[in-house]
Design a protein around this motif. Sequence first.
Motif, PDB file in Angstrom:
ATOM      1  N   UNK A 129       0.835  -1.203   0.000  1.00 27.20           N
ATOM      2  CA  UNK A 129       0.000   0.000   0.000  1.00 27.20           C
ATOM      3  C   UNK A 129       0.870   1.254   0.000  1.00 27.20           C
ATOM      4  N   UNK A 130       1.973   1.213   0.743  1.00 25.53           N
ATOM      5  CA  UNK A 130       2.889   2.348   0.767  1.00 25.53           C
ATOM      6  C   UNK A 130       3.489   2.584  -0.618  1.00 25.53           C
ATOM      7  N   UNK A 131       3.811   1.486  -1.319  1.00 20.70           N
ATOM      8  CA  UNK A 131       4.370   1.620  -2.665  1.00 20.70           C
ATOM      9  C   UNK A 131       3.342   2.202  -3.623  1.00 20.70           C
ATOM     10  N   UNK A 132       2.106   1.720  -3.567  1.00 25.34           N
ATOM     11  CA  UNK A 132       1.058   2.240  -4.442  1.00 25.34           C
ATOM     12  C   UNK A 132       0.828   3.732  -4.173  1.00 25.34           C
ATOM     13  N   UNK A 133       0.844   4.124  -2.915  1.00 28.38           N
ATOM     14  CA  UNK A 133       0.662   5.539  -2.584  1.00 28.38           C
ATOM     15  C   UNK A 133       1.812   6.382  -3.125  1.00 28.38           C
ATOM     16  N   UNK A 134       3.028   5.860  -3.039  1.00 27.32           N
ATOM     17  CA  UNK A 134       4.184   6.575  -3.566  1.00 27.32           C
ATOM     18  C   UNK A 134       4.087   6.722  -5.079  1.00 27.32           C
ATOM     19  N   UNK A 135       3.648   5.667  -5.744  1.00 22.96           N
ATOM     20  CA  UNK A 135       3.475   5.729  -7.194  1.00 22.96           C
ATOM     21  C   UNK A 135       2.439   6.783  -7.566  1.00 22.96           C
ATOM     22  N   UNK A 136       1.310   6.781  -6.869  1.00 18.42           N
ATOM     23  CA  UNK A 136       0.245   7.732  -7.182  1.00 18.42           C
ATOM     24  C   UNK A 136       0.714   9.169  -6.987  1.00 18.42           C
ATOM     25  N   UNK A 137       1.647   9.403  -6.075  1.00 21.02           N
ATOM     26  CA  UNK A 137       2.154  10.751  -5.831  1.00 21.02           C
ATOM     27  C   UNK A 137       3.448  11.068  -6.540  1.00 21.02           C
ATOM     28  N   UNK A 138       3.865  10.225  -7.478  1.00 17.63           N
ATOM     29  CA  UNK A 138       5.185  10.393  -8.098  1.00 17.63           C
ATOM     30  C   UNK A 138       5.262  11.564  -9.069  1.00 17.63           C
ATOM     31  N   UNK A 139       4.125  12.200  -9.361  1.00 15.25           N
ATOM     32  CA  UNK A 139       4.198  13.434 -10.151  1.00 15.25           C
ATOM     33  C   UNK A 139       5.036  14.477  -9.419  1.00 15.25           C
ATOM     34  N   UNK A 140       5.041  14.406  -8.097  1.00 13.94           N
ATOM     35  CA  UNK A 140       5.858  15.330  -7.301  1.00 13.94           C
ATOM     36  C   UNK A 140       7.346  15.099  -7.520  1.00 13.94           C
ATOM     37  N   UNK A 141       7.693  13.970  -8.138  1.00 21.80           N
ATOM     38  CA  UNK A 141       9.093  13.666  -8.464  1.00 21.80           C
ATOM     39  C   UNK A 141       9.387  13.865  -9.944  1.00 21.80           C
ATOM     40  N   UNK A 142       8.439  14.463 -10.651  1.00 17.49           N
ATOM     41  CA  UNK A 142       8.613  14.650 -12.083  1.00 17.49           C
ATOM     42  C   UNK A 142       8.427  13.369 -12.876  1.00 17.49           C
ATOM     43  N   UNK A 143       7.756  12.385 -12.288  1.00 18.16           N
ATOM     44  CA  UNK A 143       7.531  11.093 -12.946  1.00 18.16           C
ATOM     45  C   UNK A 143       6.051  10.942 -13.292  1.00 18.16           C
TER      46      UNK A 143
END
Length: 503
Positions: free
Chosen positions: A67-81
């Motif tokens: 779940x932590x990984x999925x949340x990080x992926x969903x917010x990865x626009x903040x990393x320019x991804x």
Amino acid sequence: MIVLAALAAPAVQAAAAQPASPVATAARSSVAAEVRAQAGGRLRDFYAPRGYWPLWIEKDRVGPQADALLALIEGSEADGLRPRDYDPRGLGRLIEEANAGSDPKALARAEVALSRTFADLVTDMRRPSRTVRIRYLDPEVEPKTPEPSEILRSAALAPSLAEYIATVGWMDPLYMRLRHARAVYREDWGSLPAVAVPGNVRLRPGMKGDLVPVLRHRLGLSDGVAYDKALAARVKAFQTAHGLKADGIAGAQTLAALNRGPSWYERKIALNQERARLLPGPWVKHVVVDAASARLWYYDGGALDGTMKVVVGTKETQTPMMAGMVRYATLNPYWNIPPDLVQNKVAPRILGGASLTRLNYEALSDWSANPQPLAQSQVDWNAVAAGQQEVRIRQLPGGSNAMGKVKFMFPNDLGIYLHDTPQRELFARSARQFSNGCVRLEDAQRLGQWFFGKTLKPDSDAPEQHVPLPQPVPVYLTYLTVVPVGDGVQFLPDVYDRDGMDG
């Protein structure tokens, strides 16, 4: 290797410790057998040494770390991804299938997919941007693409894999604070209407008029014609967040900052994130010097150990963006005066009647390791002042020496290093770009204690006593015109004109 250390957490018991229940162990062993069948390529390098024991499976189910990984992926626009590049929906389906019936094959499919996606995401987050240029002085600090096995092994050593992912424990703390500040800025200022306020006026508390409603609208306040306390407070908040004098008056600078619009500031934050992306993770013992804010931070053991003010280069003699290894300290240092200062400062003083001896200077024949001393009368000072001849001048050690009592060396051909200074008054200033490119330290003794684990003291009055650092420490000279402050962000002047952003 810096990349390995940047990803590594403390050597604690692996998160995949074997469960106590024999039944659970047998079930998990079945999953391990399936992982062995499905994990190929570079993933096998991680799983094979651990007997293909799963990383993401707990009690026959995919654990909360997924779940932590999925949340990080969903917010990865903040990393320019782009989140879709990591197929969060596909991962979610695999997790649901795995948790539906505890089938070892389904669990293994989810396990392998999660590991592969996690390794890809970490690799992309660590990858340097081509838009940011920095000079690497040593191979130890050059960015290297980490192997998936290295990424997963570091994650497996974390006390809590879910927390390691949620806190993005492989990235530098400055990067993470900027990442968080980007989200806070978007929430506080990014959604406000990007309407232009005429910039040829000066609006202040108590005023009324046609432009006050425009200013209120721009700052997200209710309709009105009065420059009331609420508007003054909102203007002050904007000024504080954007590096302006917080006086509550909407003058030329404040209106110009407002008229840049929220998207301009988000691009500015993103640019500085890319600069911070070049920094190592917190588990690397390292030093960061930021020339824009004129501050230094030092990290060790996964945490910030300390910070201090510094004095850095002027706009004409900028402190460059570079990274190298601090390898030794020099006690009782000389100061080799830059040739332009010899021409413009020293030579005119000598021609005016000063003496090298009284200035505590000496002239030398060349820039070799063993130059011959020159008498003052042997130098054509008129030619030096005219720029027709160059002579090496250095200041001898002592209380007035520009290097102070110690300098910390990371060898480079630009003559840039960290050093002590007798000019203490400069640290009281908010803008501290005064040097010829080197970094003057507010507390050189404290940094030396951190580097060496002891107080540095010269053996005698002899000049240039070199003390090797048992373990070289990386130092990163960067340039952050956006810095995290509290729970938000502050924009700093682009004193070196490096941002390349109009407005």
